[in-house]
Motif scaffolding. Structure first.
Motif, PDB file in Angstrom:
ATOM      1  N   CYS A 340      35.559  -3.168 -16.712  1.00 19.80           N
ATOM      2  CA  CYS A 340      35.260  -2.864 -15.316  1.00 19.80           C
ATOM      3  C   CYS A 340      35.312  -1.359 -15.124  1.00 19.80           C
ATOM      4  CB  CYS A 340      36.230  -3.581 -14.367  1.00 19.80           C
ATOM      5  SG  CYS A 340      37.976  -3.099 -14.577  1.00 19.80           S
ATOM      6  N   GLY A 341      34.761  -0.913 -14.027  1.00 17.38           N
ATOM      7  CA  GLY A 341      34.756   0.514 -13.769  1.00 17.38           C
ATOM      8  C   GLY A 341      34.320   0.787 -12.339  1.00 17.38           C
ATOM      9  N   PRO A 342      34.295   2.047 -11.965  1.00 18.35           N
ATOM     10  CA  PRO A 342      34.540   3.218 -12.812  1.00 18.35           C
ATOM     11  C   PRO A 342      36.018   3.544 -12.932  1.00 18.35           C
ATOM     12  CG  PRO A 342      34.010   3.940 -10.602  1.00 18.35           C
ATOM     13  CD  PRO A 342      33.928   2.425 -10.586  1.00 18.35           C
ATOM     14  N   ASP A 343      36.334   4.530 -13.803  1.00 14.46           N
ATOM     15  CA  ASP A 343      37.711   4.965 -13.969  1.00 14.46           C
ATOM     16  C   ASP A 343      38.113   5.995 -12.917  1.00 14.46           C
ATOM     17  OD1 ASP A 343      38.009   3.357 -16.197  1.00 14.46           O
ATOM     18  OD2 ASP A 343      37.247   4.898 -17.560  1.00 14.46           O
ATOM     19  N   ALA A 344      37.162   6.426 -12.111  1.00 16.19           N
ATOM     20  CA  ALA A 344      37.456   7.433 -11.085  1.00 16.19           C
ATOM     21  C   ALA A 344      38.411   6.855 -10.043  1.00 16.19           C
ATOM     22  CB  ALA A 344      36.155   7.880 -10.425  1.00 16.19           C
ATOM     23  N   PRO A 345      39.064   7.701  -9.222  1.00 14.55           N
ATOM     24  CA  PRO A 345      39.941   7.196  -8.159  1.00 14.55           C
ATOM     25  C   PRO A 345      39.199   6.256  -7.211  1.00 14.55           C
ATOM     26  CG  PRO A 345      40.254   9.542  -8.453  1.00 14.55           C
ATOM     27  CD  PRO A 345      39.080   9.162  -9.288  1.00 14.55           C
ATOM     28  N   LEU A 346      39.968   5.352  -6.609  1.00 14.72           N
ATOM     29  CA  LEU A 346      39.433   4.360  -5.684  1.00 14.72           C
ATOM     30  C   LEU A 346      40.089   4.516  -4.325  1.00 14.72           C
ATOM     31  CD1 LEU A 346      39.823   1.205  -7.965  1.00 14.72           C
ATOM     32  CD2 LEU A 346      37.730   2.518  -7.649  1.00 14.72           C
ATOM     33  N   GLY A 347      39.346   4.131  -3.287  1.00 16.58           N
ATOM     34  CA  GLY A 347      39.973   3.876  -2.005  1.00 16.58           C
ATOM     35  C   GLY A 347      40.519   2.457  -2.049  1.00 16.58           C
ATOM     36  N   LEU A 348      41.826   2.285  -1.850  1.00 20.31           N
ATOM     37  CA  LEU A 348      42.475   1.012  -2.163  1.00 20.31           C
ATOM     38  C   LEU A 348      43.242   0.462  -0.973  1.00 20.31           C
ATOM     39  CD1 LEU A 348      43.390  -1.098  -4.335  1.00 20.31           C
ATOM     40  CD2 LEU A 348      45.332   0.427  -4.781  1.00 20.31           C
ATOM     41  N   LEU A 349      43.052  -0.837  -0.720  1.00 21.61           N
ATOM     42  CA  LEU A 349      43.878  -1.593   0.216  1.00 21.61           C
ATOM     43  C   LEU A 349      44.418  -2.796  -0.532  1.00 21.61           C
ATOM     44  CD1 LEU A 349      44.893  -2.182   3.147  1.00 21.61           C
ATOM     45  CD2 LEU A 349      42.836  -3.593   3.414  1.00 21.61           C
ATOM     46  N   THR A 350      45.721  -2.858  -0.727  1.00 19.78           N
ATOM     47  CA  THR A 350      46.350  -3.981  -1.402  1.00 19.78           C
ATOM     48  C   THR A 350      46.851  -4.984  -0.370  1.00 19.78           C
ATOM     49  OG1 THR A 350      48.548  -2.967  -1.400  1.00 19.78           O
ATOM     50  CG2 THR A 350      47.088  -2.447  -3.264  1.00 19.78           C
ATOM     51  N   GLN A 351      47.357  -6.117  -0.840  1.00 19.04           N
ATOM     52  CA  GLN A 351      47.909  -7.110   0.089  1.00 19.04           C
ATOM     53  C   GLN A 351      49.172  -6.588   0.763  1.00 19.04           C
ATOM     54  OE1 GLN A 351      48.206 -11.215  -0.940  1.00 19.04           O
ATOM     55  NE2 GLN A 351      46.286 -11.227  -2.084  1.00 19.04           N
ATOM     56  N   GLY A 352      49.934  -5.735   0.076  1.00 21.15           N
ATOM     57  CA  GLY A 352      51.032  -5.031   0.721  1.00 21.15           C
ATOM     58  C   GLY A 352      50.485  -3.774   1.365  1.00 21.15           C
ATOM     59  N   THR A 353      51.214  -3.210   2.334  1.00 19.26           N
ATOM     60  CA  THR A 353      50.679  -2.020   3.010  1.00 19.26           C
ATOM     61  C   THR A 353      50.848  -0.764   2.165  1.00 19.26           C
ATOM     62  OG1 THR A 353      52.787  -1.831   4.174  1.00 19.26           O
ATOM     63  CG2 THR A 353      50.980  -2.918   5.323  1.00 19.26           C
ATOM     64  N   ASP A 354      51.910  -0.683   1.336  1.00 18.40           N
ATOM     65  CA  ASP A 354      52.098   0.442   0.415  1.00 18.40           C
ATOM     66  C   ASP A 354      52.063   1.788   1.125  1.00 18.40           C
ATOM     67  OD1 ASP A 354      52.073  -1.533  -1.490  1.00 18.40           O
ATOM     68  OD2 ASP A 354      50.015  -1.170  -2.124  1.00 18.40           O
ATOM     69  N   LEU A 355      52.760   1.901   2.256  1.00 22.82           N
ATOM     70  CA  LEU A 355      52.798   3.150   3.016  1.00 22.82           C
ATOM     71  C   LEU A 355      54.098   3.897   2.753  1.00 22.82           C
ATOM     72  CD1 LEU A 355      51.464   1.824   6.440  1.00 22.82           C
ATOM     73  CD2 LEU A 355      50.168   3.085   4.712  1.00 22.82           C
ATOM     74  N   VAL A 356      54.095   5.204   3.000  1.00 17.35           N
ATOM     75  CA  VAL A 356      55.309   6.012   2.918  1.00 17.35           C
ATOM     76  C   VAL A 356      56.017   5.895   4.263  1.00 17.35           C
ATOM     77  CG1 VAL A 356      56.256   8.300   2.491  1.00 17.35           C
ATOM     78  CG2 VAL A 356      54.156   7.580   1.310  1.00 17.35           C
ATOM     79  N   ASP A 357      57.092   5.135   4.305  1.00 17.28           N
ATOM     80  CA  ASP A 357      57.712   4.777   5.573  1.00 17.28           C
ATOM     81  C   ASP A 357      58.234   5.974   6.361  1.00 17.28           C
ATOM     82  OD1 ASP A 357      57.213   2.106   5.597  1.00 17.28           O
ATOM     83  OD2 ASP A 357      59.119   1.510   4.721  1.00 17.28           O
ATOM     84  N   GLY A 358      58.626   7.036   5.707  1.00 16.86           N
ATOM     85  CA  GLY A 358      59.173   8.177   6.418  1.00 16.86           C
ATOM     86  C   GLY A 358      58.130   9.060   7.071  1.00 16.86           C
ATOM     87  N   LEU A 359      56.845   8.786   6.856  1.00 12.44           N
ATOM     88  CA  LEU A 359      55.779   9.593   7.430  1.00 12.44           C
ATOM     89  C   LEU A 359      55.131   8.866   8.603  1.00 12.44           C
ATOM     90  CD1 LEU A 359      53.993  10.924   4.207  1.00 12.44           C
ATOM     91  CD2 LEU A 359      55.685  12.090   5.630  1.00 12.44           C
ATOM     92  N   THR A 360      54.464   9.623   9.456  1.00 15.14           N
ATOM     93  CA  THR A 360      53.720   9.032  10.554  1.00 15.14           C
ATOM     94  C   THR A 360      52.422   8.416  10.024  1.00 15.14           C
ATOM     95  OG1 THR A 360      52.469  11.038  11.022  1.00 15.14           O
ATOM     96  CG2 THR A 360      54.614  10.806  12.090  1.00 15.14           C
ATOM     97  N   ALA A 361      51.743   7.677  10.894  1.00 17.32           N
ATOM     98  CA  ALA A 361      50.452   7.098  10.507  1.00 17.32           C
ATOM     99  C   ALA A 361      49.479   8.199  10.094  1.00 17.32           C
ATOM    100  CB  ALA A 361      49.878   6.290  11.674  1.00 17.32           C
TER     101      ALA A 361
END
Length: 472
Positions: A340-361
């Motif tokens: 699968c590809g590409p190996d370049a960075p992706l814009g990602l949304l996982t089933q978890g939110t995976d946010l940095v809780d100490g930062l604002t939106a």
């Protein structure tokens, strides 16, 4: 009518910071009273000087410049040895957590330093650095293994979920370290500091006493002992204890305050670097892609190609392996067959939110896109204005989900992988989310991982069904 309480009608005990401070003060006064009574009972000040005599001696000493010179010199030795060694221990722990070979090589000397008696260490260091530097060197040797093992354990136990998601979206290592690794390490360093600061003062003063180092606190303690001046000996001891207590509060406060500072510095670094150039026309593809768990395929091989203007929805029920496919595109899970590809960075949304809780939106999105204006623009299409400046830990589940989606849409990477974009959203939020992702799909390759064809239709995506693996 008298009120009752769960403890049988007795008044409930007072709680809170003020009550805790009163309890600690009462305990201190109680021990001081016991000390004074013991001194009166012994009746020989040469053997046991009470707190009254020690306080009088301390007041007399504190009125001289020599006293403050000794305190300042020892504090300088302890501070230099402590701060340098703590930083070095954290760096060594970080290196050991990343490379097993480094960990194996460093373990014997760190264990030896942790176990060697301070007196033996002082004698050895006297031969190496002389009496002037022995206090600082002894502090460094005592502190180094404590922070090494703390960093090693903390980095090994931290939750890497958010860090991995940020890496997929192209966030630099420095920003990831400041936003995720350091906050995860902070509880371990705080606990270590509460123990190690006092140890540093004890080791440093003991080294100064043995080495008779200048006009330091250790040398003053030795001088009081030679003169059989027990009140002065107690006064110098109280001084060391007070210095250790103040230093411990200062260090633990700095460690706690460093977390919000580090997170905001991570955002500042990302914004200063600016957004990366997006590669137009990038295609997201899979050819015979198969993922397995424990050697057992979770779904039949998948072949697809999503191009800008031609989004694809991989449709399958829960447990069909959709998230495993996303993990393969992210590089977290190696394909058992196909590619699968590409190996370049992706814009990602996982089933978890995976946010940095100490930062604002807004800060969470800016951390990925490197552009505060772009972050506000994308978030403004998905969230009320009042939510943008609030820490994400205070948002609802649906609001956090929309922040995570905005972060994926704002990512400079070309392709998008969106796992269950409607999860946890009400009808109104689903409409705004669908409009936002349809807009993104016009210029970017997008793969949606969804439960049913009706969600694919809402997103305007071509359906690729995900079939169970043979024999599953």
């Amino acid at each position: 009518m008298a009120s009752t309480s769960p403890n049988g009608g007795r008044p409930a005990p007072a709680h809170g910071p003020a009550a805790a401070r009163r309890a600690r003060a009462a305990a201190v006064l109680g021990w001081l009273a016991l000390w004074q009574l013991a001194a009166w009972a012994v009746g020989r000040p040469l053997l046991l000087s009470g707190p009254v005599d020690a306080a009088a001696s301390l007041v007399s000493l504190a009125s001289t410049g020599a006293y403050w010179g000794s305190v300042g010199l020892s504090a300088l030795h302890v501070a230099l040895g402590f701060l340098g060694s703590a930083a070095l221990g954290c760096l060594m722990g970080a290196a050991a957590s990343r490379r097993p070979g480094v960990r194996v090589a460093l373990e014997p000397p760190m264990l030896a330093l942790k176990a060697v008696p301070v007196a033996c260490l002082v004698v050895i260091l006297l031969l190496w650095v002389g009496s002037a530097g022995v206090g600082m060197a002894c502090v460094a040797m005592v502190v180094l293994p404590a922070y090494y093992f703390s960093a090693l354990e903390g980095l090994g136990a931290r939750d890497r979920t958010v860090e991995r998601a940020l890496a997929v979206m192209g966030v630099g290592r420095g920003s990831r370290l400041l936003a995720c690794s350091w906050p995860g390490l902070q509880p371990y360093l705080a606990a270590t500091s509460r123990v190690t600061v006092g140890m540093a003062w004890k080791a440093g003063v003991a080294a100064e006493l043995i080495a008779l180092s200048g006009t330091t606190l250790g040398a003053q303690v030795y001088q009081a002992k030679l003169l059989l001046d027990t009140p002065a000996l107690m006064a110098w001891t109280v001084t060391v204890v007070a210095c250790a207590a103040v230093s411990e509060r200062l260090v633990t406060a700095l460690v706690a305050a460093s977390v919000p500072w580090a997170r905001r510095l991570a955002v500042s670094l990302a914004v200063r670097r600016g957004p990366a150039a997006r590669e137009p026309g990038t295609v997201l593809w899979a050819r015979g892609l198969e993922v397995s768990h424990g050697g057992v395929p979770v779904a039949a091989p998948v072949t697809l190609e999503a191009a800008p203007g031609d989004p694809v929805a991989v449709v399958g029920p829960s447990g069909a392996g959709k998230s495993s496919l996303a993990a393969a595109w992210c590089g977290w899970l190696g394909p058992s067959a196909g590619e699968c590809g590409p190996d370049a960075p992706l814009g990602l949304l996982t089933q978890g939110t995976d946010l940095v809780d100490g930062l604002t939106a807004e800060e969470n999105v800016a951390l990925v896109c490197g552009d505060a204006a772009e972050a506000r623009s994308v978030l403004g299409r998905l969230l009320p204005e009042g939510c943008l400046g609030r820490p994400v830990r205070g948002l609802s589940g649906g609001q956090r989900r929309r922040v995570a989606l905005a972060r994926a849409l704002a990512a400079p990477a070309g392709p998008l992988v969106l796992d269950e974009p409607f999860s946890g959203l009400d009808a109104g939020a689903r409409d705004s989310v669908a409009a936002a992702v349809r807009g993104a799909a016009r210029t970017r390759a997008v793969v949606f991982l969804v439960h049913g064809p009706e969600e694919a239709a809402r997103l305007g995506a071509r359906v690729v069904p995900l079939s169970p693996a043979a024999g599953a």
